[in-house]
Design a protein around this motif. Structure first.
Motif, PDB file in Angstrom:
ATOM      1  N   UNK A  17       3.500  10.247  -7.125  1.00  0.00           N
ATOM      2  CA  UNK A  17       4.299  10.653  -8.285  1.00  0.00           C
ATOM      3  C   UNK A  17       3.391  10.997  -9.458  1.00  0.00           C
ATOM      4  N   UNK A  18       2.368  10.167  -9.683  1.00  0.00           N
ATOM      5  CA  UNK A  18       1.432  10.428 -10.785  1.00  0.00           C
ATOM      6  C   UNK A  18       0.701  11.754 -10.559  1.00  0.00           C
ATOM      7  N   UNK A  19       0.295  11.996  -9.331  1.00  0.00           N
ATOM      8  CA  UNK A  19      -0.413  13.247  -9.026  1.00  0.00           C
ATOM      9  C   UNK A  19       0.507  14.439  -9.242  1.00  0.00           C
ATOM     10  N   UNK A  20       1.763  14.336  -8.797  1.00  0.00           N
ATOM     11  CA  UNK A  20       2.702  15.440  -8.982  1.00  0.00           C
ATOM     12  C   UNK A  20       2.963  15.683 -10.469  1.00  0.00           C
ATOM     13  N   UNK A  21       3.074  14.606 -11.262  1.00  0.00           N
ATOM     14  CA  UNK A  21       3.267  14.760 -12.707  1.00  0.00           C
ATOM     15  C   UNK A  21       2.038  15.410 -13.340  1.00  0.00           C
ATOM     16  N   UNK A  22       0.854  14.980 -12.900  1.00  0.00           N
ATOM     17  CA  UNK A  22      -0.379  15.565 -13.425  1.00  0.00           C
ATOM     18  C   UNK A  22      -0.470  17.046 -13.061  1.00  0.00           C
TER      19      UNK A  22
ATOM     20  N   UNK B 160       0.843  -1.202   0.000  1.00  0.00           N
ATOM     21  CA  UNK B 160       0.000   0.000   0.000  1.00  0.00           C
ATOM     22  C   UNK B 160       0.875   1.247   0.000  1.00  0.00           C
ATOM     23  N   UNK B 161       1.950   1.233   0.790  1.00  0.00           N
ATOM     24  CA  UNK B 161       2.868   2.373   0.814  1.00  0.00           C
ATOM     25  C   UNK B 161       3.500   2.592  -0.558  1.00  0.00           C
ATOM     26  N   UNK B 162       3.874   1.503  -1.234  1.00  0.00           N
ATOM     27  CA  UNK B 162       4.449   1.614  -2.580  1.00  0.00           C
ATOM     28  C   UNK B 162       3.430   2.198  -3.559  1.00  0.00           C
ATOM     29  N   UNK B 163       2.190   1.715  -3.480  1.00  0.00           N
ATOM     30  CA  UNK B 163       1.140   2.246  -4.347  1.00  0.00           C
ATOM     31  C   UNK B 163       0.888   3.718  -4.051  1.00  0.00           C
ATOM     32  N   UNK B 164       0.963   4.086  -2.772  1.00  0.00           N
ATOM     33  CA  UNK B 164       0.770   5.488  -2.407  1.00  0.00           C
ATOM     34  C   UNK B 164       1.872   6.361  -2.993  1.00  0.00           C
ATOM     35  N   UNK B 165       3.112   5.874  -2.942  1.00  0.00           N
ATOM     36  CA  UNK B 165       4.228   6.635  -3.519  1.00  0.00           C
ATOM     37  C   UNK B 165       4.057   6.783  -5.026  1.00  0.00           C
ATOM     38  N   UNK B 166       3.645   5.700  -5.701  1.00  0.00           N
ATOM     39  CA  UNK B 166       3.431   5.766  -7.146  1.00  0.00           C
ATOM     40  C   UNK B 166       2.293   6.723  -7.479  1.00  0.00           C
TER      41      UNK B 166
END
Length: 176
Positions: A99-104, A90-96
């Motif tokens: 990252x997607x949110x920051x890129x967006x 879950x922590x890994x998915x949260x980090x990913x």
């Protein structure tokens, strides 16, 4: 035997309720009621299993050694609390996702800057009511009629021009 107790709810229900849309309030209320029911049922049980009165069973069970054998096996029994294997995933998915949110957000900021530049450009133009044909041609060279350099046929729509090529219509159906 290992036991783990929840001392207080780790969910901030008021903060969560503020973020729930109006059309989802019924589902949220049902979810909270179900969660509270589970918590109440879990809290109804004692933290540790009740102590067994082995002396009582020793005096009332007629088979010799049976109670002592059960007692040894019961005391040797150790049921560990299940290990948490899902939290790292879950922590890994949260980090990913972060990252997607920051890129967006970065892409959105770039789009916003482009839109603001386009708005500033449009605001700097003359209003259409005050434009002459030459002003329109300067502002929109791709849309303006240019009878000297690029003459068109009436009604001056793209479909009526000689060099029109519509990729949606098969080539044998195009009429010139």
């Amino acid at each position: 035997m290992a036991a783990r107790r929840i001392t207080q709810s780790s969910i901030n229900w008021t903060a969560l309720a503020e973020r729930v849309p109006e059309n989802q309030k019924v589902y949220f209320t049902a979810f909270k009621a179900k969660s509270d029911g589970y918590l109440r049922r879990m809290m109804a049980y004692p933290e540790a299993a009740p102590k067994i009165n082995w002396g009582y069973y020793t005096t009332h069970v007629p088979i010799q050694g049976m109670v002592d054998d059960f007692r040894k096996k019961y005391e040797a029994l150790n049921i560990p609390y299940p290990s948490d294997n899902v939290t790292p995933q879950i922590d890994q998915q949260e980090k990913e996702a972060l990252k997607e949110v920051q890129e967006f957000v970065k892409q959105s900021d770039a789009r916003i800057a482009g839109y603001e530049a386009e708005i500033a450009r449009l605001k700097s133009l003359l209003p259409f009511e005050q434009m002459t044909m030459e002003d329109f041609k300067d502002a929109y060279p791709d849309l303006a009629l240019d009878p000297l350099n690029k003459p068109t046929f009436w009604p001056h729509t793209p479909e009526e021009q000689i060099d029109f090529n519509d990729s949606k219509v098969p080539q044998e159906e195009v009429h010139h």
